[in-house]
Design a protein around this motif. Structure first.
Motif, short mmCIF file in Angstrom:
data_model
loop_
_atom_site.label_atom_id
_atom_site.label_comp_id
_atom_site.label_asym_id
_atom_site.label_seq_id
_atom_site.Cartn_x
_atom_site.Cartn_y
_atom_site.Cartn_z
N VAL A 225 57.94 106.50 -2.26
CA VAL A 225 58.55 105.48 -1.43
C VAL A 225 58.51 104.14 -2.18
N GLY A 226 59.66 103.50 -2.31
CA GLY A 226 59.73 102.23 -3.02
C GLY A 226 59.45 102.35 -4.50
N ARG A 227 59.78 103.50 -5.10
CA ARG A 227 59.50 103.73 -6.53
C ARG A 227 60.79 104.13 -7.26
N PRO A 228 61.56 103.15 -7.70
CA PRO A 228 62.81 103.47 -8.40
C PRO A 228 62.61 104.23 -9.71
N GLU A 229 61.38 104.25 -10.23
CA GLU A 229 61.12 105.03 -11.44
C GLU A 229 61.04 106.52 -11.18
N ALA A 230 60.97 106.92 -9.91
CA ALA A 230 60.85 108.33 -9.56
C ALA A 230 62.23 108.99 -9.55
N ASP A 231 62.23 110.32 -9.59
CA ASP A 231 63.49 111.07 -9.54
C ASP A 231 64.12 111.03 -8.16
N ALA A 232 63.31 110.95 -7.12
CA ALA A 232 63.80 110.76 -5.76
C ALA A 232 62.96 109.65 -5.14
N TRP A 233 63.60 108.64 -4.55
CA TRP A 233 62.84 107.54 -3.98
C TRP A 233 63.57 106.97 -2.77
N ALA A 234 62.84 106.18 -2.01
CA ALA A 234 63.36 105.65 -0.76
C ALA A 234 63.10 104.15 -0.68
N ASP A 235 64.03 103.47 -0.03
CA ASP A 235 63.81 102.07 0.34
C ASP A 235 64.56 101.82 1.65
N GLY A 236 64.50 100.57 2.12
CA GLY A 236 65.18 100.22 3.36
C GLY A 236 64.64 100.94 4.58
N LEU A 237 63.32 101.12 4.65
CA LEU A 237 62.71 101.85 5.76
C LEU A 237 62.81 101.05 7.05
N GLU A 238 63.25 101.70 8.13
CA GLU A 238 63.36 101.08 9.44
C GLU A 238 62.79 102.03 10.48
N SER A 239 61.79 101.56 11.22
CA SER A 239 61.12 102.40 12.21
C SER A 239 61.55 102.03 13.62
N SER A 240 61.73 103.04 14.46
CA SER A 240 62.00 102.81 15.88
C SER A 240 61.35 103.94 16.67
N GLY B 42 62.70 107.36 15.66
CA GLY B 42 62.42 107.98 14.37
C GLY B 42 62.41 106.98 13.25
N MET B 43 62.73 107.45 12.05
CA MET B 43 62.59 106.66 10.83
C MET B 43 63.89 106.70 10.03
N GLY B 44 64.45 105.55 9.73
CA GLY B 44 65.62 105.47 8.88
C GLY B 44 65.24 104.99 7.49
N PHE B 45 65.96 105.48 6.48
CA PHE B 45 65.70 105.03 5.11
C PHE B 45 66.89 105.37 4.24
N SER B 46 66.95 104.72 3.07
CA SER B 46 67.96 105.03 2.07
C SER B 46 67.35 105.96 1.04
N LEU B 47 68.00 107.10 0.82
CA LEU B 47 67.55 108.11 -0.13
C LEU B 47 68.31 107.96 -1.43
N HIS B 48 67.57 107.84 -2.52
CA HIS B 48 68.15 107.75 -3.86
C HIS B 48 67.78 109.01 -4.64
N LEU B 49 68.78 109.72 -5.14
CA LEU B 49 68.52 110.97 -5.85
C LEU B 49 69.70 111.31 -6.76
N ASP B 50 69.41 111.53 -8.02
CA ASP B 50 70.42 111.99 -8.99
C ASP B 50 71.65 111.07 -9.02
N ASP C 214 56.01 106.15 7.65
CA ASP C 214 56.33 106.20 6.22
C ASP C 214 56.02 107.57 5.64
N PHE C 215 54.98 108.24 6.16
CA PHE C 215 54.62 109.54 5.63
C PHE C 215 55.73 110.56 5.86
N SER C 216 56.51 110.39 6.93
CA SER C 216 57.64 111.28 7.17
C SER C 216 58.71 111.09 6.10
N VAL C 217 58.88 109.86 5.64
CA VAL C 217 59.83 109.60 4.56
C VAL C 217 59.35 110.26 3.28
#
Length: 511
Positions: free
Chosen positions: A271-286, A289-297, A310-313
């Protein structure tokens, strides 16, 4: 039907250096499968004589059902030879490893014909497995994805509740063979530390081995002697996978990555790690549930999970990356994540007026409690949080301190109750937990879990409240000194409690 021969099985054990003795070459029956439960044996099977409670009568029963040979260790060889002098036997110096090796061959090495993902970690295995299954079901359609885990086992032929998170080797290889024969698109399995330590999964060729996290748990005389034994056991997953998937946010990530180097390829998520192969940002909790932006490939997609925290993300990133390795598309990944439902994990039951929410979750160790309760407290701001939980008997003794200590930081009130007390008195366990609560913290002990639930809903009246049912999830039994005793599941207790509230206040419960 896949077949091998007893001679070929002997050669496999000899190559592994664990064959003590084998029958003469003329005694070489064809083998069509392997079982350690005599009740499951069918003609042509190899029967495995194992367990502290094993009796020679079990071998006799297996032979009556058509077993053509048996496997045992050196300590039982003479006794069993006297019981069945004309039956060919393999004798091994390491029965657990031998059991895994012969089962793999007897079922025709189905791992080589089926994409397999193994998931290990202190928390999150079940949720991640269901997320991945949901994605792969979307990707494979009618062929779908098999599941071996804590809640259920589905292999395309057999479908039912699980006994162990990871079954013993003969059962595991049977399920893999069923999944191959059913032509499933893939199979995901939770891999416990006990399974890795005691070679239940030995020899399984995993397409992906996923390591979620590591924390202090399962330390006892009947599990792991210390944290090092627990951690080392879990790291063994990397010795049998082609691609390693690792959480950069885990404690001891450097050591996990070093062990992952055994695999041909290592991929990472965080989470919040652009150096990873899959990462997330823009987390929004309600509360939904949990919204986020998924970055992959190289692509980015917005995802809304039906779980908070955050653990669900983090779990979603693990599932997405594993699915990507197996060829799932971005659309399959997003759709699968958003459609995930996990029995007894982060299940929400809400009153019509939204003043009462009951949450059922399997959280049962320090890490899981910290993640879940902090997420609930942060999501349901201003709500009274009432936590209902206990601690198991006979093992994982650290939980008796950890769980009340963590819960007291986030809950408004705690109801201590029974949770698989096994041979211990549940009241004694509750009193032990009570001593770890801060002086004067609002709490009570209600040993009967059904009565504890009723008391929690009483405490919730008159406030916006969240009632947490922890550690039992979907389970409909209590493990006591009398054995496994049926009980009402936490899911049903939550549903009933919210339904009663709505009836009283003129609404209808929603899940």
């Amino acid at each position: 039907m896949n077949t091998t021969s007893l001679t070929e099985l002997a050669q496999t054990l000899d190559a592994a250096g664990i064959l003590a003795s084998a029958p003469h070459a003329e005694k070489n029956p064809a083998i069509t499968g392997a079982f350690h439960d005599s009740r499951l044996v069918t003609p042509g099977n190899l029967f495995i004589c194992k367990g502290a409670t094993f009796k020679p009568a079990f071998l006799a029963g297996a032979l009556e059902r058509g077993a053509v040979a048996y496997l045992c260790d050196e300590s039982r060889a003479d006794e069993l030879a006297a019981v069945a002098p004309d039956v060919p036997a393999l004798v091994a110096t390491d029965l657990r490893r031998a059991m895994a090796l012969v089962s793999a061959e007897a079922f025709g090495r189905p791992d080589r014909a089926l994409p397999l993902v193994g998931i290990t970690g202190t928390k999150g295995k079940t949720t991640t497995a269901y997320m991945l299954r949901s994605i792969l079901d979307a990707a494979h359609g009618e062929h779908g994805c098999g599941m071996i885990g804590t809640v259920e086992t589905y292999d395309g032929i057999e479908d039912g509740p699980s006994t162990n998170t990871t079954p013993e080797a003969p059962d595991l290889w049977r399920h893999l063979a069923n999944a191959r024969d059913a032509r499933l698109g893939a199979l995901v399995m939770e891999v416990s530390s006990q399974a890795l330590k005691y070679d239940r999964t030995y020899g399984v060729d995993l397409s992906v081995g996923c390591f979620l996290n590591i924390g202090l748990d399962h330390i006892s005389a009947v599990e792991h002697a210390d944290f090092e034994d627990y951690f080392t056991s879990k790291l063994k997953i990397f010795s049998q996978c082609r691609t390693a998937v690792v959480n950069l946010d885990s404690d001891h990530a450097d050591r996990i990555l070093a062990a992952a180097a055994q695999a041909r390829l290592t991929l990472t998520f965080g989470v919040g790690r652009p150096e990873a192969d899959a990462w997330a940002d823009g987390l929004e909790s309600s509360e939904k549930g949990m919204g986020f932006s998924l970055h992959l490939d190289g692509w980015e997609r917005r995802v809304t999970l039906p779980f908070p925290g955050d653990f669900s993300v983090s779990n979603a990133l693990a599932a997405a990356l594993c699915a990507h390795v197996l060829g799932a598309s971005a659309d399959d990944i997003v759709h699968g994540l958003e459609a995930t439902r996990v029995p007894g994990r982060m299940e929400f039951y809400r009153s019509k007026d939204r003043q009462l929410t009951a949450v059922v979750d399997y959280a049962h160790n320090r890490m899981a409690f910290e993640s879940l309760l902090s997420a609930v407290a942060g999501t349901f701001t201003g709500a009274r949080v009432i936590a209902v939980f206990g601690a198991v008997g006979g093992k994982a003794l650290e939980r008796r301190h950890d769980l009340p200590e963590v819960a007291a930081r986030y809950a408004s009130h705690i109801v201590l109750t029974s949770d698989d007390p096994w041979t211990e008195d549940p009241l004694d366990i509750c009193h032990e937990m009570e001593r770890s609560l801060p002086d004067g913290f609002p709490h009570e002990i209600v040993v009967d879990r059904e009565q504890a639930a009723a008391r929690a809903f009483e405490l919730a009246e008159g406030h916006k409240s969240v009632v947490l049912f922890l550690a039992k999830g979907h389970e409909a039994y209590q493990h006591t000194r009398e054995g496994f005793v049926p009980c009402v599941s936490d899911c049903e207790l939550a549903r009933r409690g919210v339904a009663a509230y709505d009836e009283k206040h003129g609404g209808a419960a929603t899940a």
